[in-house]
Design a protein around this motif. Structure first.
Motif, PDB file in Angstrom:
ATOM      1  N   VAL A 281      19.474   7.686   2.849  1.00 28.95           N
ATOM      2  CA  VAL A 281      18.522   6.859   2.020  1.00 28.95           C
ATOM      3  C   VAL A 281      17.226   7.491   1.779  1.00 28.95           C
ATOM      4  O   VAL A 281      16.594   8.245   2.532  1.00 28.95           O
ATOM      5  N   ASP A 282      16.753   7.927   0.390  1.00 26.02           N
ATOM      6  CA  ASP A 282      15.550   8.729   0.181  1.00 26.02           C
ATOM      7  C   ASP A 282      14.331   7.661   0.499  1.00 26.02           C
ATOM      8  O   ASP A 282      14.445   6.772   0.594  1.00 26.02           O
ATOM      9  N   GLY A 283      13.291   8.656   1.030  1.00 27.71           N
ATOM     10  CA  GLY A 283      12.163   7.850   1.329  1.00 27.71           C
ATOM     11  C   GLY A 283      11.459   6.954   0.482  1.00 27.71           C
ATOM     12  O   GLY A 283      10.893   6.156   0.912  1.00 27.71           O
ATOM     13  N   ALA A 284      11.430   7.459  -0.633  1.00 22.45           N
ATOM     14  CA  ALA A 284      10.905   6.481  -1.700  1.00 22.45           C
ATOM     15  C   ALA A 284      11.411   5.034  -1.413  1.00 22.45           C
ATOM     16  O   ALA A 284      10.552   4.181  -2.107  1.00 22.45           O
ATOM     17  N   HIS A 285      12.679   4.913  -0.913  1.00 20.67           N
ATOM     18  CA  HIS A 285      13.149   3.492  -0.871  1.00 20.67           C
ATOM     19  C   HIS A 285      12.284   2.686   0.207  1.00 20.67           C
ATOM     20  O   HIS A 285      12.068   1.658  -0.065  1.00 20.67           O
ATOM     21  N   MET A 286      11.865   3.406   1.072  1.00 18.48           N
ATOM     22  CA  MET A 286      10.738   2.732   1.962  1.00 18.48           C
ATOM     23  C   MET A 286       9.689   2.328   1.303  1.00 18.48           C
ATOM     24  O   MET A 286       8.992   1.134   1.549  1.00 18.48           O
ATOM     25  N   LEU A 287       9.209   3.025   0.399  1.00 17.67           N
ATOM     26  CA  LEU A 287       7.869   2.937  -0.483  1.00 17.67           C
ATOM     27  C   LEU A 287       8.106   1.484  -1.173  1.00 17.67           C
ATOM     28  O   LEU A 287       7.187   0.708  -1.310  1.00 17.67           O
ATOM     29  N   ALA A 288       9.366   1.440  -1.804  1.00 17.81           N
ATOM     30  CA  ALA A 288       9.671   0.390  -2.644  1.00 17.81           C
ATOM     31  C   ALA A 288       9.853  -0.810  -1.824  1.00 17.81           C
ATOM     32  O   ALA A 288       9.317  -1.958  -2.251  1.00 17.81           O
TER      33      ALA A 288
ATOM     34  N   PHE B 281       8.057  -1.553   0.875  1.00 17.34           N
ATOM     35  CA  PHE B 281       6.405  -1.653   1.138  1.00 17.34           C
ATOM     36  C   PHE B 281       5.720  -2.438  -0.078  1.00 17.34           C
ATOM     37  O   PHE B 281       4.960  -3.294   0.177  1.00 17.34           O
ATOM     38  N   GLY B 282       6.007  -1.996  -1.482  1.00 16.83           N
ATOM     39  CA  GLY B 282       5.783  -2.740  -2.664  1.00 16.83           C
ATOM     40  C   GLY B 282       6.123  -4.053  -2.542  1.00 16.83           C
ATOM     41  O   GLY B 282       5.308  -4.923  -2.818  1.00 16.83           O
ATOM     42  N   ASP B 283       7.338  -4.615  -2.019  1.00 12.95           N
ATOM     43  CA  ASP B 283       7.699  -6.171  -1.871  1.00 12.95           C
ATOM     44  C   ASP B 283       6.936  -6.672  -0.885  1.00 12.95           C
ATOM     45  O   ASP B 283       6.512  -7.669  -1.080  1.00 12.95           O
ATOM     46  N   VAL B 284       6.650  -5.886   0.123  1.00 13.15           N
ATOM     47  CA  VAL B 284       5.723  -6.598   1.095  1.00 13.15           C
ATOM     48  C   VAL B 284       4.230  -6.891   0.809  1.00 13.15           C
ATOM     49  O   VAL B 284       3.769  -7.845   0.902  1.00 13.15           O
ATOM     50  N   ALA B 285       3.680  -6.038  -0.066  1.00 11.51           N
ATOM     51  CA  ALA B 285       2.571  -5.928  -0.517  1.00 11.51           C
ATOM     52  C   ALA B 285       2.285  -7.114  -1.476  1.00 11.51           C
ATOM     53  O   ALA B 285       1.223  -7.783  -1.379  1.00 11.51           O
TER      54      ALA B 285
ATOM     55  N   GLU C  63      -1.602  -2.073   5.672  1.00 13.60           N
ATOM     56  CA  GLU C  63      -0.898  -1.237   6.490  1.00 13.60           C
ATOM     57  C   GLU C  63       0.791  -1.615   6.542  1.00 13.60           C
ATOM     58  O   GLU C  63       0.831  -2.833   6.866  1.00 13.60           O
ATOM     59  N   PHE C  64       1.581  -0.711   6.615  1.00 12.84           N
ATOM     60  CA  PHE C  64       2.967  -1.004   6.497  1.00 12.84           C
ATOM     61  C   PHE C  64       3.631  -0.191   7.591  1.00 12.84           C
ATOM     62  O   PHE C  64       3.306   0.756   7.997  1.00 12.84           O
ATOM     63  N   GLU C  65       4.785  -0.610   7.873  1.00 15.65           N
ATOM     64  CA  GLU C  65       5.692  -0.039   9.097  1.00 15.65           C
ATOM     65  C   GLU C  65       7.063  -0.321   8.426  1.00 15.65           C
ATOM     66  O   GLU C  65       7.391  -1.544   8.261  1.00 15.65           O
ATOM     67  N   ALA C  66       8.069   0.502   8.425  1.00 16.57           N
ATOM     68  CA  ALA C  66       9.581   0.315   8.306  1.00 16.57           C
ATOM     69  C   ALA C  66      10.339   0.569   9.772  1.00 16.57           C
ATOM     70  O   ALA C  66       9.953   1.743  10.190  1.00 16.57           O
TER      71      ALA C  66
ATOM     72  N   ASP D  99      -1.686 -14.441  -6.246  1.00 18.22           N
ATOM     73  CA  ASP D  99      -1.344 -13.790  -7.694  1.00 18.22           C
ATOM     74  C   ASP D  99      -0.590 -12.452  -7.046  1.00 18.22           C
ATOM     75  O   ASP D  99      -1.003 -12.007  -5.915  1.00 18.22           O
ATOM     76  N   GLU D 100       0.341 -11.848  -7.782  1.00 19.46           N
ATOM     77  CA  GLU D 100       1.067 -10.659  -7.434  1.00 19.46           C
ATOM     78  C   GLU D 100       0.011  -9.282  -7.136  1.00 19.46           C
ATOM     79  O   GLU D 100       0.580  -8.386  -6.400  1.00 19.46           O
ATOM     80  N   GLY D 101      -0.920  -9.421  -7.918  1.00 15.44           N
ATOM     81  CA  GLY D 101      -1.951  -8.388  -7.984  1.00 15.44           C
ATOM     82  C   GLY D 101      -1.386  -6.837  -8.520  1.00 15.44           C
ATOM     83  O   GLY D 101      -0.156  -6.838  -8.921  1.00 15.44           O
ATOM     84  N   LEU D 102      -2.124  -5.763  -8.053  1.00 17.27           N
ATOM     85  CA  LEU D 102      -1.318  -4.561  -8.523  1.00 17.27           C
ATOM     86  C   LEU D 102      -1.589  -3.657  -7.213  1.00 17.27           C
ATOM     87  O   LEU D 102      -2.595  -3.473  -6.602  1.00 17.27           O
TER      88      LEU D 102
END
Length: 127
Positions: free
Chosen positions: A22-29, A31-35, A84-87, A45-48
């Motif tokens: 699985v590509d690393g960008a998937h972890m960033l996606a 993190f986007g959902d967590v954010a 801060e995020f961690e997978a 609000d969902e913010g940006l």
């Protein structure tokens, strides 16, 4: 400090490279959902998502692995939210045994860490 966590299984459709990697960008996606959830809880609000300030890919993720993505707001400004995020891999697939074999890990394996900044415009903050 409130933490948010999502857990999901990486599917064959998430695999992007040979060996069901699985590509690393998937972890960033993730993190986007967590954010997004953190911002909703903090501001209503969902913010940006403004930017990642640090990203480390620490271990491979394969189709069939279960990943837990967690995050929290580490600092709050007027409109900015440092996070801060961690997978973590909590279950690993075992294709060496059979196509459907998996092991629950005694200790989660950190596969990715990141820091980022999100923004919720003042006029969108409801809390």
């Amino acid at each position: 400090m409130e933490k948010v966590m999502i857990r999901l299984r990486m599917s064959a459709g998430d695999a992007h490279y040979g060996g069901n990697l699985v590509d690393g960008a998937h972890m960033l996606a993730l993190f986007g959902d967590v954010a997004t959830e953190l911002l909703i809880r903090e501001d209503g609000d969902e913010g940006l998502f403004f930017k990642y300030t640090d990203v480390d890919f620490l271990a491979p993720v394969h189709a069939g692995d279960y990943i837990e993505a967690v995050g929290y707001i580490s600092e709050k400004g007027n409109t900015s939210r440092k996070m801060e995020f961690e997978a973590r891999k909590v279950i690993t697939s075992r294709p060496d045994i059979s196509a459907s074999a998996c092991d629950v890990l005694e200790e989660p394996e950190i596969v990715c860490k990141a820091k980022g900044i999100c923004v919720t415009p003042k006029d969108c903050q409801r809390k």
